[in-house]
Design a protein around this motif. Structure first.
Motif, PDB file in Angstrom:
ATOM      1  N   GLY A 249       0.442   7.346   7.340  1.00  0.00           N
ATOM      2  CA  GLY A 249       0.181   6.099   8.056  1.00  0.00           C
ATOM      3  C   GLY A 249       0.914   6.033   9.383  1.00  0.00           C
ATOM      4  O   GLY A 249       0.349   5.633  10.413  1.00  0.00           O
ATOM      5  N   ILE A 250       2.180   6.474   9.389  1.00  0.00           N
ATOM      6  CA  ILE A 250       2.972   6.486  10.616  1.00  0.00           C
ATOM      7  C   ILE A 250       2.437   7.522  11.602  1.00  0.00           C
ATOM      8  O   ILE A 250       2.253   7.249  12.791  1.00  0.00           O
ATOM      9  CB  ILE A 250       4.452   6.787  10.299  1.00  0.00           C
ATOM     10  N   ASN A 251       2.175   8.732  11.102  1.00  0.00           N
ATOM     11  CA  ASN A 251       1.727   9.804  12.002  1.00  0.00           C
ATOM     12  C   ASN A 251       0.356   9.532  12.590  1.00  0.00           C
ATOM     13  O   ASN A 251       0.060   9.943  13.714  1.00  0.00           O
ATOM     14  CB  ASN A 251       1.738  11.139  11.258  1.00  0.00           C
ATOM     15  N   LEU A 252      -0.492   8.826  11.833  1.00  0.00           N
ATOM     16  CA  LEU A 252      -1.809   8.488  12.368  1.00  0.00           C
ATOM     17  C   LEU A 252      -1.715   7.437  13.473  1.00  0.00           C
ATOM     18  O   LEU A 252      -2.653   7.251  14.246  1.00  0.00           O
ATOM     19  CB  LEU A 252      -2.715   7.987  11.237  1.00  0.00           C
ATOM     20  N   ASN A 253      -0.585   6.748  13.523  1.00  0.00           N
ATOM     21  CA  ASN A 253      -0.377   5.734  14.566  1.00  0.00           C
ATOM     22  C   ASN A 253       0.667   6.178  15.589  1.00  0.00           C
ATOM     23  O   ASN A 253       1.268   5.344  16.263  1.00  0.00           O
ATOM     24  CB  ASN A 253       0.055   4.412  13.926  1.00  0.00           C
ATOM     25  N   SER A 254       0.884   7.493  15.700  1.00  0.00           N
ATOM     26  CA  SER A 254       1.895   8.003  16.621  1.00  0.00           C
ATOM     27  C   SER A 254       1.533   7.758  18.082  1.00  0.00           C
ATOM     28  O   SER A 254       2.391   7.882  18.964  1.00  0.00           O
ATOM     29  CB  SER A 254       2.107   9.505  16.395  1.00  0.00           C
TER      30      SER A 254
ATOM     31  N   LEU B  49      -6.833  -1.103   9.372  1.00  0.00           N
ATOM     32  CA  LEU B  49      -6.224  -2.417   9.595  1.00  0.00           C
ATOM     33  C   LEU B  49      -5.448  -2.499  10.907  1.00  0.00           C
ATOM     34  O   LEU B  49      -5.027  -3.585  11.312  1.00  0.00           O
ATOM     35  CB  LEU B  49      -5.275  -2.760   8.437  1.00  0.00           C
ATOM     36  N   THR B  50      -5.248  -1.338  11.545  1.00  0.00           N
ATOM     37  CA  THR B  50      -4.371  -1.278  12.718  1.00  0.00           C
ATOM     38  C   THR B  50      -4.755  -2.269  13.811  1.00  0.00           C
ATOM     39  O   THR B  50      -3.886  -2.914  14.410  1.00  0.00           O
ATOM     40  CB  THR B  50      -4.391   0.152  13.309  1.00  0.00           C
ATOM     41  N   ASN B  51      -6.045  -2.426  14.071  1.00  0.00           N
ATOM     42  CA  ASN B  51      -6.491  -3.231  15.222  1.00  0.00           C
ATOM     43  C   ASN B  51      -6.955  -4.639  14.850  1.00  0.00           C
ATOM     44  O   ASN B  51      -7.667  -5.280  15.633  1.00  0.00           O
ATOM     45  CB  ASN B  51      -7.612  -2.488  15.949  1.00  0.00           C
ATOM     46  N   ILE B  52      -6.568  -5.102  13.680  1.00  0.00           N
ATOM     47  CA  ILE B  52      -6.904  -6.489  13.321  1.00  0.00           C
ATOM     48  C   ILE B  52      -6.204  -7.442  14.294  1.00  0.00           C
ATOM     49  O   ILE B  52      -4.983  -7.393  14.476  1.00  0.00           O
ATOM     50  CB  ILE B  52      -6.460  -6.807  11.879  1.00  0.00           C
TER      51      ILE B  52
END
Length: 347
Positions: free
Chosen positions: A154-159, A302-305
């Motif tokens: 989850g963290i690495n996908l949002n690096s 959910l990142t861009n909610i």
């Protein structure tokens, strides 16, 4: 095992380096026609297959460990002896003169063929893990790996958020396509060198002193605290100090690898009996990949909610909860430091 796994850190650095090299080779064509990126990513994926194919060849041609071969030989010998003893006992029972059918049946019921718990009996996988003292270890390794990978992936996908914070994200609309890609790759290299790679090797040099369980508990605990701080003060930290955000993120990367990212791989390779080790390790690893699927298929959506990257602070809070789950699951796992595989598995 920790030393083997630590090379993943160098792989994480090598991947963007390969991407930079391939991008540079196609730079003029990419800048003239962005569709040439279709060739670039295919070549990068193809290069990534090379070490995988080489590893597969070496593993298929590698002999099993002496310990596994000895246990397999002993199991076969024990099985043959047990079968021979059963046949002799049954033959003796059939030829014995008895006064009643009840007595005969009673003797057969008492025979070694009916005794699953007789000395020397080899337990099956299901019999071994039907005991809570063994099952809780498998649950501990599986849940801990699952919880870690939810946050790890989850963290690495949002690096990209961190790459933007350190000034290497570039501008998709103003930069040349090749420059945009190269800058992001350089940003990925910096992120890995700041936290990930050192974390792997700190674990390698301390795992025999501190112990696997201690490092895993420490890692989950520190990560829970860091994700709480980053989650509940995400916008305030970014607004006041980019440097503080980078430091906290790098610290989280450090304790992922000087922590459960290494130990969730190492512990299942040591804590189970030889005859079940690969299966139990596979179950634990599969649980981790399930966590990766949850991260990518669930939390990434959910990142861009509420706007671009607007929900990342809440994701970090969720990841803190998973770190607490991983911490609790680790309590079911015994410490293996300083013990032989026979002592650990009571073989």
């Amino acid at each position: 095992m920790a030393g083997v796994f630590a090379w993943q850190g160098f792989g994480n650095v090598l991947a963007p380096i390969v991407s930079i090299i391939v991008t540079v080779c196609f730079m003029s064509k990419i800048d003239a026609d962005v569709l040439y990126l279709d060739y670039v990513w295919r070549i990068i994926i193809g290069v990534g297959c090379i070490p995988g194919v080489a590893t597969l060849y070496w593993r298929l041609t590698m002999a099993d460990s002496v310990r596994f071969q000895n246990i397999s030989a002993n199991t076969r010998a024990s099985s043959m002896e047990s079968t021979r003893a059963d046949e002799e006992k049954l033959l003796a029972t059939e030829t014995r003169n008895t006064n009643s059918i009840f007595e005969t049946n009673n003797e057969v019921a008492q025979s070694p063929l009916m005794e699953s718990n007789r000395p020397g009996h080899t337990k099956t996988f299901s019999q071994h893990f039907s005991e809570w003292r063994h099952l809780k270890v498998l649950l501990g390794t599986s849940i801990a790996w699952f919880a870690l990978d939810v946050a790890f992936y989850g963290i690495n996908l949002n690096s990209a958020v961190v790459i933007d914070a350190i000034g290497f994200a570039g501008n998709l609309y103003q930069d040349k396509p090749s420059h945009f890609i190269i800058r992001n790759c350089v940003g990925n290299i910096i992120i890995n060198i700041l936290g990930s790679v050192p974390g792997y090797w700190i674990t390698v040099f301390t795992i025999e002193r501190l112990g696997r369980k201690t490092i895993q508990l420490m890692g989950f605990g520190v990560l829970a605290v860091l994700y709480v701080i980053l989650g509940f003060a995400y916008n305030q930290i970014l607004a006041k100090s980019t440097g503080a955000f980078i430091f906290l993120f790098s610290l989280a990367q450090l304790f992922q690898n000087f922590g459960p990212n290494v130990t969730t791989f190492v512990i299942p390779g040591e804590v189970f009996p030889t005859r079940f080790r690969s299966t139990a390790h596979g179950i634990s690893a599969a649980s981790g990949k399930l966590g990766a699927i949850v991260a990518q298929g669930g939390f990434l959506q959910l990142t861009n909610i509420g706007g671009h990257n607007a929900w990342i602070d809440h994701l970090l809070q969720v990841f803190a909860l998973f770190m607490c789950i991983g911490f609790l699951a680790t309590l079911w796992i015994p410490e293996t430091k300083g013990k032989s595989l026979e002592e650990i598995s009571e073989e």
